[in-house]
Design an enzyme around this catalytic site. Structure first.
Site, PDB file in Angstrom:
ATOM      1  N   GLU A   1       0.801  -1.224   0.000  1.00 10.95           N
ATOM      2  CA  GLU A   1       0.000   0.000   0.000  1.00 10.95           C
ATOM      3  C   GLU A   1       0.840   1.283   0.000  1.00 10.95           C
ATOM      4  O   GLU A   1       0.527   2.251   0.688  1.00 10.95           O
ATOM      5  CB  GLU A   1      -0.961   0.004   1.195  1.00 10.95           C
ATOM      6  CG  GLU A   1      -1.972  -1.133   1.141  1.00 10.95           C
ATOM      7  CD  GLU A   1      -2.960  -1.118   2.284  1.00 10.95           C
ATOM      8  OE1 GLU A   1      -4.117  -1.539   2.073  1.00 10.95           O
ATOM      9  OE2 GLU A   1      -2.582  -0.697   3.390  1.00 10.95           O
ATOM     10  N   LEU A   2       1.885   1.294  -0.789  1.00 10.35           N
ATOM     11  CA  LEU A   2       2.715   2.494  -0.895  1.00 10.35           C
ATOM     12  C   LEU A   2       1.985   3.533  -1.739  1.00 10.35           C
ATOM     13  O   LEU A   2       1.628   3.279  -2.889  1.00 10.35           O
ATOM     14  CB  LEU A   2       4.063   2.131  -1.521  1.00 10.35           C
ATOM     15  CG  LEU A   2       5.156   3.198  -1.472  1.00 10.35           C
ATOM     16  CD1 LEU A   2       5.433   3.634  -0.036  1.00 10.35           C
ATOM     17  CD2 LEU A   2       6.424   2.668  -2.121  1.00 10.35           C
TER      18      LEU A   2
END
Length: 562
Positions: A339-340
């Site tokens: 989830e960058l």
């Protein structure tokens, strides 16, 4: 596991080949033969350890097994809870001992040593024989870890009524081995804190169903409860309170407790995302720190991610990970990577300045960061573990030994396997235990959880770890785990939200199929899951009920088309 109704019906019919009355074992063994003779435990029943130089944790495991045998006092799940079994026990023989031994030539090592060997090299298989004539039962394995697994099975075979501990299935012959080497449970202790006693109780329950990996997601954007010797300020500034931390001695106690129960502890410090809390100590290391609106920069509040393009941040992170990893007994260590949020860096001046000065792209910078952090872990002898985005969303240079956790969808396993990486199945559409509890964000009264609906044990139980993969890719699947993310969980609801649902994946990855080769199916499994759930209650756990007790006492009576 079957997905179509036709195949499901076939699986049910074949499942009827399971020995009648074997409702007590979870996970179901590889090979199982039973009889119909009653057999009692003698009042003087004892365990005989025929292992030269038996390790201390094996001796303790036997003491633990004896305690459960004496205190479970589980009545059989039938109407009357065993009142009608007394006739079958009138002339029953009494079993006086179980002899534990290793196969000839097997090395004598502690359970703790065996439990943390490299994935795929552990020996967990065992054979268990219980005669009907009262002569000694035998448990044989190639390792003390295998003996521990066999002790767990032996303890599930016995019921209690009227002062007698007994089985109605003698003689019993079991040959057992896991289908997959990785069988885990993931727990997030950052969003809400769990005291030591809750983690220890969870480890106990994991051992009862042969789960062998505790994936400890110890930090996240919300809190940093882990005390790190080289960076004490992280917990001082990042924990919810001084009391809500895990000291070095706490961690070592948890690891030793887990290892002695055949459980490896896979620690995760998620980077470079999910790191806002580090900004409380190192604000110059975190981009979009507590920016608003948070939804622009993060999947959930608060916003904040490491400025991974900066060399000093990469070096800090590598040092942090190495400092923690060297204290862990596991050969694996997770750096996360999920989830960058790229929008966080678009207008971040320090990041853009570094990229412009070096001519790197964001992907280039992430690659350098990952090679630095993973290099530090590899130097400590650790195998890096990452979430799927690190191989599916980015073009990174990862070690061929890297293990990838597939979580976004079960459909993503094929893409990971196509890249040749070993993988662990954690699909949110089957295995996320937090799903279906409704929206936890404020000011959203009609919202639902992002991964609705609630993941029932029976839906999880239908998961096929090898779906869509080619036969040549099967060996890449190390196993799988269920996961509890703790936005809405804590010590108060830990037991019922995890158990007995987490036992469903435990059987998928230990057994894979029924004895004789039939597919696993929920109709056959439900009475056995009831049994292990009731046994968990006897041992002090608080698992959620699966059905009204009327149904639990009448197998199949509450099936949809009964």
């Amino acid at each position: 596991m079957a997905r179509s109704s036709t195949f499901g019906l076939l699986a049910f019919l074949i499942g009827c080949l399971l020995p009648s009355g074997v409702l007590s074992l979870w996970p179901i063994p590889t090979a199982l033969e039973t009889g119909t003779t009653g057999l009692k435990l003698a009042p003087y029943f004892n365990y005989e350890i025929d292992v030269q130089g038996a390790p201390a944790d094996l001796i303790e495991a036997v003491a633990q097994a004896k305690y459960y045998l004496e205190t479970d006092k589980l009545g059989r799940l039938v109407v009357g809870r065993g009142v009608n079994d007394t006739a079958a026990l009138t002339n029953a023989k009494s079993l006086s001992s179980l002899k534990l031994s290793l196969t000839q030539g097997a090395a004598v090592e502690s359970i703790s040593t065996e439990a943390v060997k490299a994935i795929g090299t552990r020996s967990e298989e065992y054979t268990l024989t219980i005669p009907e004539d009262g002569s000694a039962a035998t448990l044989t394995a190639n390792s003390t870890l295998g003996l521990y697994r066999g002790l767990t099975t032996f303890g599930q075979l016995w019921y209690y009524y009227g002062g007698e501990t007994y089985t109605l299935l003698a003689p019993i012959a079991i040959t057992d081995a896991p289908a997959y080497p990785f069988r885990g449970l993931a727990l997030d202790t950052s969003r809400n804190f769990y005291p030591l006693e809750d983690l220890l109780r969870t480890l106990d329950a994991m051992s009862w169903v042969k789960i062998n990996t505790f994936h400890w997601h110890v930090t996240d954007s919300q809190s940093f409860p882990l005390e790190v010797a080289q960076y004490p300020e992280l917990a001082m500034n990042g924990a919810y309170s001084p009391e809500e931390t895990y000291s070095a001695s706490d961690v070592q106690y948890i690891v030793a407790y887990a290892n002695a129960r055949g459980i490896d502890v896979l620690l995760e410090i998620d980077t470079p995302g999910h790191t806002a809390i580090i900004g409380e100590t190192y604000p110059d290391y975190v981009a979009c720190f507590y920016e608003s609106p948070w939804a622009t920069y993060a999947n959930e509040p608060p916003a904040g991610q490491l400025r991974f393009a900066l060399p000093e941040v990469a070096n800090f992170t590598a040092s942090l990970l190495a400092d923690v990893a060297k204290t862990m007994t596991s050969t694996m260590f997770s750096t996360g990577g999920d989830e960058l949020n790229t929008a966080c860096y678009t207008n971040d001046y320090p990041t853009q300045q570094e990229l412009n000065a070096t001519g790197m792209t964001l992907n280039d910078a992430l690659n350098t960061f990952t090679m630095t952090t993973h290099g530090a872990l590899l130097a400590e002898g650790k195998t890096p573990v990452v979430w799927e985005e690190m191989v599916l969303d980015w073009n990174l240079t990862l070690s061929n030994e890297t293990i990838v956790m597939v979580w976004i969808s079960s459909e993503d396993a094929l893409a990971v396997a196509d890249k040749g990486y070993r993988l662990v199945q954690v699909p949110s559409n089957y295995f996320y235990l937090d799903c279906g509890a409704g929206e936890w964000l404020g000011d959203d009264p009609t919202g639902n959880s992002w991964c609705d609906p609630f993941k029932t044990w029976s839906n999880a139980y239908t998961f096929d770890p090898l779906a869509n993969l080619t036969e040549s890719q099967y060996e890449l699947v190390l196993g799988g785990q269920q996961a509890l993310w703790s936005e809405q969980s804590g010590p108060q609801n830990l037991d019922p939200i995890v158990w007995p649902r987490a036992a469903s994946s435990a059987e998928i990855f230990w057994s894979a199929k029924q004895p004789g080769g039939a597919a696993l199916n929920v109709t056959e499994a439900l009475p056995r899951l009831h049994d292990i759930r009731y046994r968990m209650v006897q041992r002090g756990l608080m698992p959620i009920q699966l059905q009204p007790q009327w149904c639990a006492l009448r197998p199949d009576a509450c099936d949809l088309y009964a």
